[in-house]
Design a protein around this motif. Structure first.
Motif, mmCIF file in Angstrom:
data_model
loop_
_atom_site.group_PDB
_atom_site.id
_atom_site.type_symbol
_atom_site.label_atom_id
_atom_site.label_comp_id
_atom_site.label_asym_id
_atom_site.label_seq_id
_atom_site.Cartn_x
_atom_site.Cartn_y
_atom_site.Cartn_z
ATOM 1 N N ALA A 101 1.024 -1.411 -0.008
ATOM 2 C CA ALA A 101 -0.075 -0.040 0.033
ATOM 3 C C ALA A 101 0.952 1.219 -0.159
ATOM 4 N N LEU A 102 2.017 1.134 0.738
ATOM 5 C CA LEU A 102 2.872 2.259 0.812
ATOM 6 C C LEU A 102 3.450 2.588 -0.570
ATOM 7 N N ILE A 103 4.075 1.638 -1.034
ATOM 8 C CA ILE A 103 4.603 2.001 -2.454
ATOM 9 C C ILE A 103 3.896 2.369 -3.472
ATOM 10 N N LEU A 104 2.598 1.804 -3.416
ATOM 11 C CA LEU A 104 1.775 2.073 -4.378
ATOM 12 C C LEU A 104 1.410 3.510 -4.184
ATOM 13 N N SER A 105 0.786 3.798 -2.978
ATOM 14 C CA SER A 105 0.417 5.358 -2.889
ATOM 15 C C SER A 105 1.784 6.123 -3.011
ATOM 16 N N HIS A 106 3.111 5.892 -3.035
ATOM 17 C CA HIS A 106 4.143 6.937 -3.092
ATOM 18 C C HIS A 106 4.203 7.049 -4.658
ATOM 19 N N LYS A 107 4.021 6.125 -5.428
ATOM 20 C CA LYS A 107 3.912 5.983 -6.975
ATOM 21 C C LYS A 107 3.008 6.787 -7.263
ATOM 22 N N LEU A 108 1.919 6.480 -6.855
ATOM 23 C CA LEU A 108 0.585 7.357 -7.381
ATOM 24 C C LEU A 108 0.761 8.808 -7.063
ATOM 25 N N SER A 109 1.171 9.157 -5.956
ATOM 26 C CA SER A 109 1.203 10.654 -5.766
ATOM 27 C C SER A 109 2.447 11.197 -6.385
ATOM 28 N N GLU A 110 3.644 10.421 -6.684
ATOM 29 C CA GLU A 110 4.469 10.914 -7.550
ATOM 30 C C GLU A 110 4.307 11.325 -8.962
ATOM 31 N N GLU A 111 3.206 10.671 -9.265
ATOM 32 C CA GLU A 111 2.776 10.725 -10.703
ATOM 33 C C GLU A 111 1.660 11.759 -10.732
ATOM 34 N N GLY A 112 1.432 12.258 -9.766
ATOM 35 C CA GLY A 112 0.469 13.548 -9.593
ATOM 36 C C GLY A 112 -1.035 13.281 -9.231
ATOM 37 N N ALA A 113 -1.139 12.152 -8.986
ATOM 38 C CA ALA A 113 -2.275 11.690 -8.720
ATOM 39 C C ALA A 113 -3.023 12.198 -7.195
ATOM 40 N N GLU A 114 -4.194 12.349 -6.824
ATOM 41 C CA GLU A 114 -4.555 12.661 -5.566
ATOM 42 C C GLU A 114 -5.276 11.221 -5.060
ATOM 43 N N VAL A 115 -4.454 10.842 -3.880
ATOM 44 C CA VAL A 115 -4.597 9.646 -3.343
ATOM 45 C C VAL A 115 -5.497 9.501 -2.232
ATOM 46 N N TYR A 116 -6.444 8.621 -2.390
ATOM 47 C CA TYR A 116 -7.412 8.243 -1.252
ATOM 48 C C TYR A 116 -7.164 6.756 -1.030
ATOM 49 N N GLY A 117 -6.624 6.777 0.246
ATOM 50 C CA GLY A 117 -6.309 5.230 0.715
ATOM 51 C C GLY A 117 -7.327 4.517 1.421
ATOM 52 N N VAL A 118 -7.801 3.496 0.872
ATOM 53 C CA VAL A 118 -8.729 2.495 1.400
ATOM 54 C C VAL A 118 -7.717 1.257 2.015
ATOM 55 N N ILE A 119 -7.964 1.101 3.187
ATOM 56 C CA ILE A 119 -7.292 -0.133 3.738
ATOM 57 C C ILE A 119 -8.438 -0.827 4.631
ATOM 58 N N PRO A 120 -9.246 -1.646 3.984
ATOM 59 C CA PRO A 120 -10.439 -2.096 4.532
ATOM 60 C C PRO A 120 -9.941 -3.026 5.991
ATOM 61 N N TYR A 121 -9.097 -3.596 6.027
ATOM 62 C CA TYR A 121 -8.546 -4.311 7.319
ATOM 63 C C TYR A 121 -7.100 -3.569 7.671
ATOM 64 N N LEU A 122 -7.079 -2.902 8.747
ATOM 65 C CA LEU A 122 -6.037 -1.983 9.131
ATOM 66 C C LEU A 122 -5.283 -2.726 10.225
ATOM 67 N N PRO A 123 -4.256 -3.305 9.964
ATOM 68 C CA PRO A 123 -3.561 -4.018 10.981
ATOM 69 C C PRO A 123 -2.898 -2.998 12.087
ATOM 70 N N TYR A 124 -2.507 -3.304 13.201
ATOM 71 C CA TYR A 124 -1.977 -2.871 14.143
ATOM 72 C C TYR A 124 -2.991 -1.900 14.757
ATOM 73 N N ALA A 125 -4.321 -1.913 14.397
ATOM 74 C CA ALA A 125 -5.117 -0.895 14.985
ATOM 75 C C ALA A 125 -5.407 -1.291 16.565
ATOM 76 N N ARG A 126 -5.167 -2.516 16.807
ATOM 77 C CA ARG A 126 -5.266 -2.449 18.383
ATOM 78 C C ARG A 126 -4.098 -1.918 19.073
ATOM 79 N N GLN A 127 -3.005 -1.692 18.470
ATOM 80 C CA GLN A 127 -2.010 -0.970 19.286
ATOM 81 C C GLN A 127 -1.826 0.371 19.002
ATOM 82 N N ASP A 128 -3.175 1.174 19.468
ATOM 83 C CA ASP A 128 -3.319 2.532 19.247
ATOM 84 C C ASP A 128 -3.105 3.330 20.385
#
Ligand code: R5P
Length: 307
Positions: free
Chosen positions: A82-109
């Motif tokens: 997810a991180l490298i894809l978002s990085h590439k998309l924003s590098e290419e000039g896109a507005e990135v809206y990240g959808v991470i349906p299952y978010l790991p580490y959410a219990r360590q908040d």
């Protein structure tokens, strides 16, 4: 559940495009159908040493892109993708809206024990650093977790979809909904309200150092009633196993476990069935045999409000 901060201009009509991460192609296709949005394909290769290579196959300049990548196990690999894809998309000039349906580490908040790393905060910072303008998940473990984000963040709820699925697919006898712990009280209340049924919360304790789970006896009689245990995550299945044992001791007839994120580590399913759980139902935030409920509409609805 939202944490909206003033970092963005979301008042315009969006011509959404969907980019599926390697973990979530099926879900991404379904979201694109709800939004009537283009799907932008990626090339993906996993090297023998575990490294991922992702290639963007179309131009994305200046387009609002919904990147869909659920970070179920192997969690670190899916998060990194997810991180490298978002990085590439924003590098290419896109507005990135990240959808991470299952978010790991959410219990360590938060820092429960001295010296623990608040992993959720680190992830929130990483998402921002790779250009995500907005973050969306489904049934985050606790709403407080969203406060770790400095970009607008939102947790869509799969609870109404789970409730409808239960209503349409089971002939429930005098049903009662149960949360395995007090932390899930609001969730089980919302679930039971949709079905117009009773609810209760069991008292679960977890040893913060060993992770060992105990669930206290109910203190009420549920003889002859079908019980639906509602939880956000089923990981090892221990919480459901212990909750089911107590519900059965109090006379429950059938026990159904319903969750948003069926992580199902190791022999979780077998463990729950051996404890007397008749059926386990989850959603497609994680593709599993029990993923009967499709959350794409809940995610798409959120984006319709932004468009
Ligand atoms: C914890 O508070 C969560 O809401 C879930 O109950 C928990 O993460 C489930 O984990 P496991 O299946 O390993 O008991």
């Amino acid at each position: 559940m939202a944490n909206d901060s003033p970092n963005g201009d979301f008042g315009t009509t969006k011509d959404w495009c969907i980019v599926p991460g390697p973990a979530s192609r099926d879900l991404a296709v379904k979201i694109s159908e709800h939004l009537d949005a283009d799907l932008i394909d990626i090339g993906f290769k996993l090297f023998p040493d575990g490294e991922s290579k992702i290639t963007l196959l179309n131009k994305v300049r200046n387009r609002p892109i919904i990147l869909v990548q659920s970070a179920y196990p192997p969690v670190d690999r899916h998060l990194f993708q997810a991180l490298i894809l978002s990085h590439k998309l924003s590098e290419e000039g896109a507005e990135v809206y990240g959808v991470i349906p299952y978010l790991p580490y959410a219990r360590q908040d938060r820092e429960f024990l001295k010296g623990e790393i608040v992993s959720m905060r680190v992830i929130a910072r990483l998402f921002r650093s790779v250009g995500m303008r907005r973050f969306t998940t489904v049934d985050i473990h606790s709403v407080e977790g969203l406060s770790n984000f400095s970009i607008p963040s939102y947790s869509a709820s799969a609870v109404p979809l789970l409730a409808k699925y239960l209503q349409n697919n089971f002939k429930l006898v005098n049903p009662i909904a149960a949360s395995p712990d007090f932390g899930g009280s609001a969730r089980v209340e919302a679930f039971s309200k949709i079905l117009g049924i009773d609810h209760l919360s069991l008292e679960k304790t977890r040893d913060k150092a060993t992770g060992e789970v105990q669930v206290k006896p109910l203190g009420s009689d549920v003889s002859g009633r079908d019980a639906i245990i509602v939880d956000d995550i089923i990981s090892t299945g221990r919480s459901i196993q212990k909750a089911c044992i107590q519900l059965k001791k109090s006379g429950a007839n059938r026990v159904i476990a319903a969750c948003t994120h069926p992580v199902l580590v190791g022999n979780a399913l077998e463990k729950m069935h051996n404890a007397g759980v008749d059926e386990v139902i989850g959603t497609n935030t994680i593709p599993q045999s029990v993923s009967k409920v499709d959350v794409s509409s809940a995610i798409a609805e959120h984006f319709k409000t932004l468009g």
